[in-house]
Design an enzyme around this catalytic site. Structure first.
Site, PDB file in Angstrom:
ATOM      1  N   SER A 112      -2.971  -1.986  -1.398  1.00 37.38           N
ATOM      2  CA  SER A 112      -3.966  -2.944  -1.880  1.00 37.38           C
ATOM      3  C   SER A 112      -3.872  -4.264  -1.142  1.00 37.38           C
ATOM      4  O   SER A 112      -4.794  -5.066  -1.207  1.00 37.38           O
ATOM      5  CB  SER A 112      -3.862  -3.159  -3.382  1.00 37.38           C
ATOM      6  N   HIS A 133      -8.820   2.846  -0.124  1.00 37.05           N
ATOM      7  CA  HIS A 133      -8.345   2.031  -1.241  1.00 37.05           C
ATOM      8  C   HIS A 133      -9.033   2.454  -2.534  1.00 37.05           C
ATOM      9  O   HIS A 133     -10.210   2.175  -2.742  1.00 37.05           O
ATOM     10  CB  HIS A 133      -8.607   0.543  -0.927  1.00 37.05           C
ATOM     11  N   ASN A 183     -11.416  -6.866  -3.593  1.00 39.17           N
ATOM     12  CA  ASN A 183     -10.476  -7.860  -4.120  1.00 39.17           C
ATOM     13  C   ASN A 183     -10.738  -9.245  -3.555  1.00 39.17           C
ATOM     14  O   ASN A 183     -10.585 -10.252  -4.236  1.00 39.17           O
ATOM     15  CB  ASN A 183      -9.032  -7.448  -3.827  1.00 39.17           C
TER      16      ASN A 183
END
Ligand SMILES: NC(=O)c1ccc[n+]([C@@H]2O[C@H](COP(=O)([O-])OP(=O)(O)OC[C@H]3O[C@@H](n4cnc5c(N)ncnc54)[C@H](O)[C@@H]3O)[C@@H](O)[C@H]2O)c1
Length: 526
Positions: A112, A133, A183
């Protein structure tokens, strides 16, 4: 699949279900056993819940093999690595896998936060290394980011995409860099909330409530930080900051550091921003939105942006008689709402005698814009108004009559009101505008497309809508005015506007109402 922990077991489950002969490896026998048992349990549970048939679960179980030694993975054409988050360990694995598997094996990492590119150089053929991911829990979350490292080949990326789609995922394309796409684009949700808290604009409970009621988010940023773990979040923040050589937008907050020092790690520790009893915090129900009420007063609404237009329509719908100042004639109006964006400093504003003034705090804080008026109340709300349950208000002095009139007005429109501290965009506007800004930097840097960014945040983080779809609804000029005001008033680099946003204004890509913004809209849709 390498590593049979939380992510590895979940990935093995969807791989087997997707029809692939799946080998699950873990060097620790107990971990491997637990992982295999976890996949079996997941397959059975899904069949029980009718997410797939008992026959499909049985067939998937047949395709699943336990691989105690790394060498057992020799026949694999694709290896997805979900081992602990340690660059040295992952590099060693990729080196070994390059020897064990055939020369064409595609090696994918589920990391990540580590750079895919830094792992690729350990493989015999760096072009064969990509990121895949997945999000936790892998069997349930729809999103999969396929991440291109500096040297990833088109073939390897295409393989990862095809396999991801066969696993039933919605695949988006991202580029290597801090947080990849999802993210990274979600960063401002927490960081801007922390900034608002540190400036004392509102407390964490109020910020969370505004975000839930204002935008339809299931959880506010502080609830989310508690859930993820404040220690984990702080490590992620530091990693962004370091990897980017101190990008101001990604600067960690001292509040995070203090919370970690105090052992307030969040839900898992029983306390974070909230207190938890048996893992649950007592959240008061959000207040009911007031019922809309018929009115018949004259009010003045100035401005030509989306907020002004929507306020005008909403007010007219319930019986108000909205007018422009120029149309007021000899009539009285107790309320003057100024929702102008793109005002000139030397603009002269005239207000009906005796009216209370309410000014949109987008292109400035109330302290700045209030200089144009006596005793104004500031407000902020983001289009589409039909979707928002809350209007934020701010005042500089105590003018009870004005406060009451303004509160009354928004309540009659069916909106809950929250009083917060002053600043451009107030609370929710500031968080959303920074989300839009971050997305624009990501687009410019080639990290992802507008469609993929919106998909990532909707599917990866349950956002009610993507930030770019939102920007089109708000209007690009409103977003830029808010960011420019934050930059000018706070003198902070983190609010510098992404050049893409200015280019859009220059090109007339002003948002949905103009027919085009980040996306284009058929004429009957805007
Ligand atoms: N947990 C999440 O929410 C999440 C989400 C997305 C990505 N990730 C990433 O996925 C990876 C795995 O995370 P996780 O949460 O499943 O961790 P985890 O601790 O649950 O599982 C890791 C597994 O790797 C095994 N392992 C240890 N040494 C190994 C080695 N030398 N070779 C192979 N396996 C080894 C462990 O026995 C364990 O079973 C990490 O890179 C993490 O960053 C995690």
């Amino acid at each position: 699949v390498v590593g049979a922990g939380t992510m590895g077991a979940g990935i093995a489950q969807i791989a087997a279900l997707g029809g692939f002969e799946t080998y699950l490896h873990d060097p620790f026998p107990e971990a491997l056993e637990r992982g295999i048992a976890g996949v079996r349990a997941g397959l059975a549970k899904g069949a029980e819940r009718k997410r797939w048939s008992i026959e499909d679960a049985a067939a998937a179980e047949k395709r699943l093999r336990s691989a105690p030694a790394l060498e057992d993975l020799a026949p694999c054409e694709l290896v997805i690595e979900a081992s602990p988050e340690d660059l040295g360990l992952k590099r060693e694995l990729f080196g070994n896998l390059s020897q064990i598997c055939g020369p064409d094996v595609v090696l994918a990492t589920n990391t990540s936060s580590l750079p895919v590119t830094a792992m690729a150089t350990a493989a015999a053929r760096p072009g064969n290394v990509v990121g895949m991911h997945f999000f936790n829990p892998a069997p349930l979350m729809q999103l999969l980011e396929v991440v291109a490292g500096a040297d990833s080949s088109e073939e390897a990326l295409a393989t990862a995409l095809a396999v991801g789609e066969q696993m039933g995922k919605r695949v988006i394309n991202a580029k290597d860099g801090p947080g990849f796409l999802a993210n990274r684009c979600a960063r401002p949700f927490g960081l801007e909330a922390l900034k608002l808290l540190s400036e004392g604009v509102a407390d964490h409970t109020t910020i969370d409530r505004i975000v839930r009621m204002g935008g339809g988010f299931r959880m506010g940023p502080f609830e989310l930080m508690d859930l993820v773990g404040i220690d984990v979040g702080f490590e992620v923040s530091k990693s962004f900051w370091e990897q980017s050589f101190h990008e101001p937008r990604w600067r960690p907050s001292m509040i995070q550091a203090r919370m970690v020092q105090a052992g307030r790690f969040g839900r898992k520790a029983g306390r974070g921003y909230y207190e938890y009893e048996q893992g649950k915090h007592h959240r008061e129900d959000d207040p009911e939105q007031p019922a809309m009420r018929e009115q018949d007063a004259v009010i003045v609404i100035e401005g030509d942006g989306q907020v002004a237009e929507e306020l005008w329509d909403l007010a007219a719908d319930i019986g108000y008689d909205p007018r422009r100042m120029a149309e007021l004639g000899d009539d009285d109006a107790a309320l003057y709402i100024d929702a102008q964006i793109g005002r000139l400093v030397e603009d002269q504003v005239s207000v009906p005698p005796g009216a209370s003034v309410c000014v949109l705090c987008a292109e400035g804080s109330l302290s700045e814009l209030g200089l144009l008026f006596d005793h104004a109340i500031g407000f902020h709300v983001l289009p589409p108004l039909s979707d928002t349950g809350v209007v934020e208000l701010t005042h500089s002095g105590q003018d009870d009559v004005a406060s009451q009139r303004v509160e009354h007005f928004f309540r009659t429109l069916g909106k809950h009101v929250e009083w917060v501290g002053d600043g451009p965009g107030l609370v929710f506007g500031r968080i959303i505008c920074q989300l839009v800004n971050e997305a624009c930097f990501a687009i410019q840097e080639g990290v992802g497309s507008p469609e993929d960014i919106d998909t990532a945040l909707r599917l990866g983080f349950n956002y009610p809508r993507g930030p770019l779809e939102w920007a089109d609804l708000i209007g690009i000029e409103h977003v830029v005015a808010t960011l420019d005001a934050l930059y000018e008033e706070l003198h902070e680099e983190r609010y510098r506007v992404a050049p893409l946003l200015r280019r859009m204004i220059a090109e007339g890509r002003l948002g949905r109402w103009a027919g085009r913004g980040f996306f284009t809209y058929p004429e009957d849709e805007y």
